[in-house]
Design a protein around this motif. Structure first.
Motif, PDB file in Angstrom:
ATOM      1  N   ARG A 292       0.838  -1.200   0.000  1.00  0.00           N
ATOM      2  CA  ARG A 292       0.000   0.000   0.000  1.00  0.00           C
ATOM      3  C   ARG A 292       0.871   1.246   0.000  1.00  0.00           C
ATOM      4  N   SER A 293       0.316   2.345  -0.508  1.00  0.00           N
ATOM      5  CA  SER A 293       1.040   3.613  -0.553  1.00  0.00           C
ATOM      6  C   SER A 293      -0.013   4.726  -0.527  1.00  0.00           C
ATOM      7  N   THR A 294       0.455   5.922  -0.224  1.00  0.00           N
ATOM      8  CA  THR A 294      -0.511   7.016  -0.030  1.00  0.00           C
ATOM      9  C   THR A 294      -1.005   7.637  -1.340  1.00  0.00           C
ATOM     10  N   ASP A 311      -8.209  -4.098  -0.548  1.00  0.00           N
ATOM     11  CA  ASP A 311      -8.990  -3.916   0.674  1.00  0.00           C
ATOM     12  C   ASP A 311     -10.126  -4.960   0.765  1.00  0.00           C
ATOM     13  N   GLY A 312      -9.819  -6.191   0.404  1.00  0.00           N
ATOM     14  CA  GLY A 312     -10.816  -7.271   0.498  1.00  0.00           C
ATOM     15  C   GLY A 312     -11.757  -7.394  -0.691  1.00  0.00           C
ATOM     16  N   LYS A 313     -11.648  -6.443  -1.648  1.00  0.00           N
ATOM     17  CA  LYS A 313     -12.525  -6.494  -2.829  1.00  0.00           C
ATOM     18  C   LYS A 313     -11.699  -6.997  -4.025  1.00  0.00           C
ATOM     19  N   LYS A 329      -4.917   1.905   0.574  1.00  0.00           N
ATOM     20  CA  LYS A 329      -5.642   0.634   0.590  1.00  0.00           C
ATOM     21  C   LYS A 329      -4.668  -0.450   0.151  1.00  0.00           C
ATOM     22  N   ARG A 330      -4.606  -1.507   0.921  1.00  0.00           N
ATOM     23  CA  ARG A 330      -3.687  -2.599   0.631  1.00  0.00           C
ATOM     24  C   ARG A 330      -4.162  -3.329  -0.636  1.00  0.00           C
ATOM     25  N   TYR A 331      -3.224  -3.621  -1.541  1.00  0.00           N
ATOM     26  CA  TYR A 331      -3.619  -4.350  -2.748  1.00  0.00           C
ATOM     27  C   TYR A 331      -2.568  -5.379  -3.136  1.00  0.00           C
ATOM     28  N   ALA A 332      -3.017  -6.389  -3.857  1.00  0.00           N
ATOM     29  CA  ALA A 332      -2.113  -7.438  -4.338  1.00  0.00           C
ATOM     30  C   ALA A 332      -2.622  -7.918  -5.693  1.00  0.00           C
ATOM     31  N   GLY A 354       6.367  16.137   0.730  1.00  0.00           N
ATOM     32  CA  GLY A 354       6.871  15.338   1.871  1.00  0.00           C
ATOM     33  C   GLY A 354       5.811  14.429   2.475  1.00  0.00           C
ATOM     34  N   LEU A 355       4.791  14.076   1.713  1.00  0.00           N
ATOM     35  CA  LEU A 355       3.660  13.310   2.257  1.00  0.00           C
ATOM     36  C   LEU A 355       3.703  11.826   1.927  1.00  0.00           C
ATOM     37  N   TRP A 356       4.405  11.466   0.839  1.00  0.00           N
ATOM     38  CA  TRP A 356       4.252  10.108   0.310  1.00  0.00           C
ATOM     39  C   TRP A 356       4.841   9.060   1.255  1.00  0.00           C
ATOM     40  N   ARG A 357       4.094   8.005   1.460  1.00  0.00           N
ATOM     41  CA  ARG A 357       4.575   6.860   2.269  1.00  0.00           C
ATOM     42  C   ARG A 357       4.138   5.579   1.606  1.00  0.00           C
ATOM     43  N   GLU A 358       4.888   4.523   1.873  1.00  0.00           N
ATOM     44  CA  GLU A 358       4.480   3.197   1.413  1.00  0.00           C
ATOM     45  C   GLU A 358       4.577   2.220   2.560  1.00  0.00           C
ATOM     46  N   GLY A 359       3.917   1.083   2.436  1.00  0.00           N
ATOM     47  CA  GLY A 359       3.974   0.068   3.482  1.00  0.00           C
ATOM     48  C   GLY A 359       3.470  -1.254   2.952  1.00  0.00           C
ATOM     49  N   ASN A 360       3.319  -2.205   3.853  1.00  0.00           N
ATOM     50  CA  ASN A 360       2.780  -3.470   3.383  1.00  0.00           C
ATOM     51  C   ASN A 360       1.571  -3.882   4.207  1.00  0.00           C
TER      52      ASN A 360
END
Ligand code: 1HN
Length: 360
Positions: A292-294, A311-313, A329-332, A354-360
């Motif tokens: 996921r990322s912003t 996000d489950g969809k 929203k987490r995606y794969a 300076g806002l962008w973030r990513e994660g898992n």
């Protein structure tokens, strides 16, 4: 504390009576009404909704299937000409944002068609645009005096304030995805637009100049720094073999597949200050790790077939389907066949702030 306030307020009011405890709510509400008349409001009532612990999005994950989209866009061709419409575009509206002409909070997306012989007249605007070609061959977009002929999979840039018109001298309709940073421009209330007397701008450069001058590993000496790419068309014919080669050598990101980022050759940065794009090849059977990322992301399936769980969809996609992943929203991804996904997002704008973030 509330009691003390009520006591103090009652004393200050000089009536000598101590307000009952429950009166504080009524006093507060009366106060809010009074300050509203002076165009003020209490932060403490809204603090949690204006400073959220994590991103909150108004957008939904959604997919537009090309079968439906193409039929409706073709039908629009019988209702209005490109000239009359100025741009014959059907807007892809996020289902949560109907009436707002946006696919994410910051980006506009639409499907444009230009029929044989039509011209979409020259204009320019503060919003930057990109196009990703879906169907047809041999129509062109003319940008700043250069005609770029287009074919499916081509990624075409129309930078902020660049004059542009489109024409279709071929004998087939051409359809493409338009993405503009229009909601961002309008958020800043900084929109300007201009129309030209001539529907078609004069051609002042040779076809393909921008790609050969700027997209070939050389630059005209003295090319000035610029925060947007001078390349007009990043052709599929050049980009696809690169992701294919990456895939074959195993250079496959666990989340994104074999992916390249379209770059501004002058500084290596994104193609536009507000939007950046990628092309990824996913091998058959690819099961991506969640990510996921912003940035809110628009994907187009250029080839293949698969699905993306957001996000489950589960969003199922095939050729020319467009889908949207909202911020954070987490995606794969899952590729049932070898697939190519184009994507575009507002990442550079967020990075600049300076806002962008990513994660898992
Ligand atoms: C526009 O100028 C184009 O030039 C496409 O092709 C889509 C959507 C909203 C506003 C202006 C184009 C647009 C647009």
């Amino acid at each position: 504390m509330a009691r003390n306030l009520a006591v103090a307020a009652a004393k200050k009011a000089g009536n000598g009576k101590i307000s009952p405890k429950h009166n504080i709510e009524a006093m507060r509400n009366a106060f809010y009404e009074r300050i509203a008349k002076k165009d003020m409001a209490p932060l403490w009532k809204v603090m949690k909704s204006v400073v959220t612990k994590e991103p909150v999005t108004r957008c939904q994950p959604h997919v537009w299937h090309y079968d439906d989209v193409k039929a409706l866009v073709m039908e629009s061709g019988g209702l209005i000409t490109a000239e009359e419409a100025e741009r014959r575009v059907l807007i892809l509206e996020n289902p949560s944002l109907h009436g707002e002409s946006r696919v994410t909070n910051t980006l506009f997306a639409g499907i444009q068609m230009i029929l044989p012989g039509e011209v979409a007249p020259a204009h320019r605007h503060a919003a930057s645009a990109i196009r990703f070609v879906l169907d047809g061959e041999g129509a062109y977009t003319a940008v700043e005096g250069e005609k770029a002929f287009m074919a499916p999979g081509d990624f075409v840039i129309t930078a902020n304030w660049a004059p542009h018109d489109h024409g279709n001298p071929s004998n087939k309709p051409m359809l493409w995805l338009d993405v503009l940073d229009l909601p961002t421009v309008n958020f800043y209330e900084a929109s300007f637009a201009e129309h030209f007397d001539d529907a078609m701008q004069a051609t002042t450069r040779q076809d393909g100049d921008s790609l050969s001058f700027y997209g070939s590993g050389v630059l005209p000496d003295g090319t000035p720094a610029m925060n947007r790419t001078p390349v007009i068309n990043y052709t599929y014919a050049r980009t696809r073999p690169i992701v294919e080669r990456m895939m074959q050598t195993g250079d496959i990101d666990k989340r994104h597949g074999a992916r390249v980022r379209y770059a501004n050759p002058v500084n290596g940065g994104p193609v536009l200050p507000t939007m950046s794009a990628c092309l990824a090849m996913l091998p058959k059977g690819f099961v991506g790790e969640p990510y996921r990322s912003t940035d809110g992301i628009i994907f187009v399936c250029a080839e293949g077939e698969g699905s993306t769980e957001v996000d489950g969809k589960v969003l199922e996609w095939g050729p020319n389907d467009v889908f949207v992943v909202p911020p954070w929203k987490r995606y794969a991804h899952h590729a049932a066949k070898q697939s190519v996904l184009f994507s575009i997002s507002d990442r550079p704008a967020q990075e600049a702030l300076g806002l962008w973030r990513e994660g898992n």
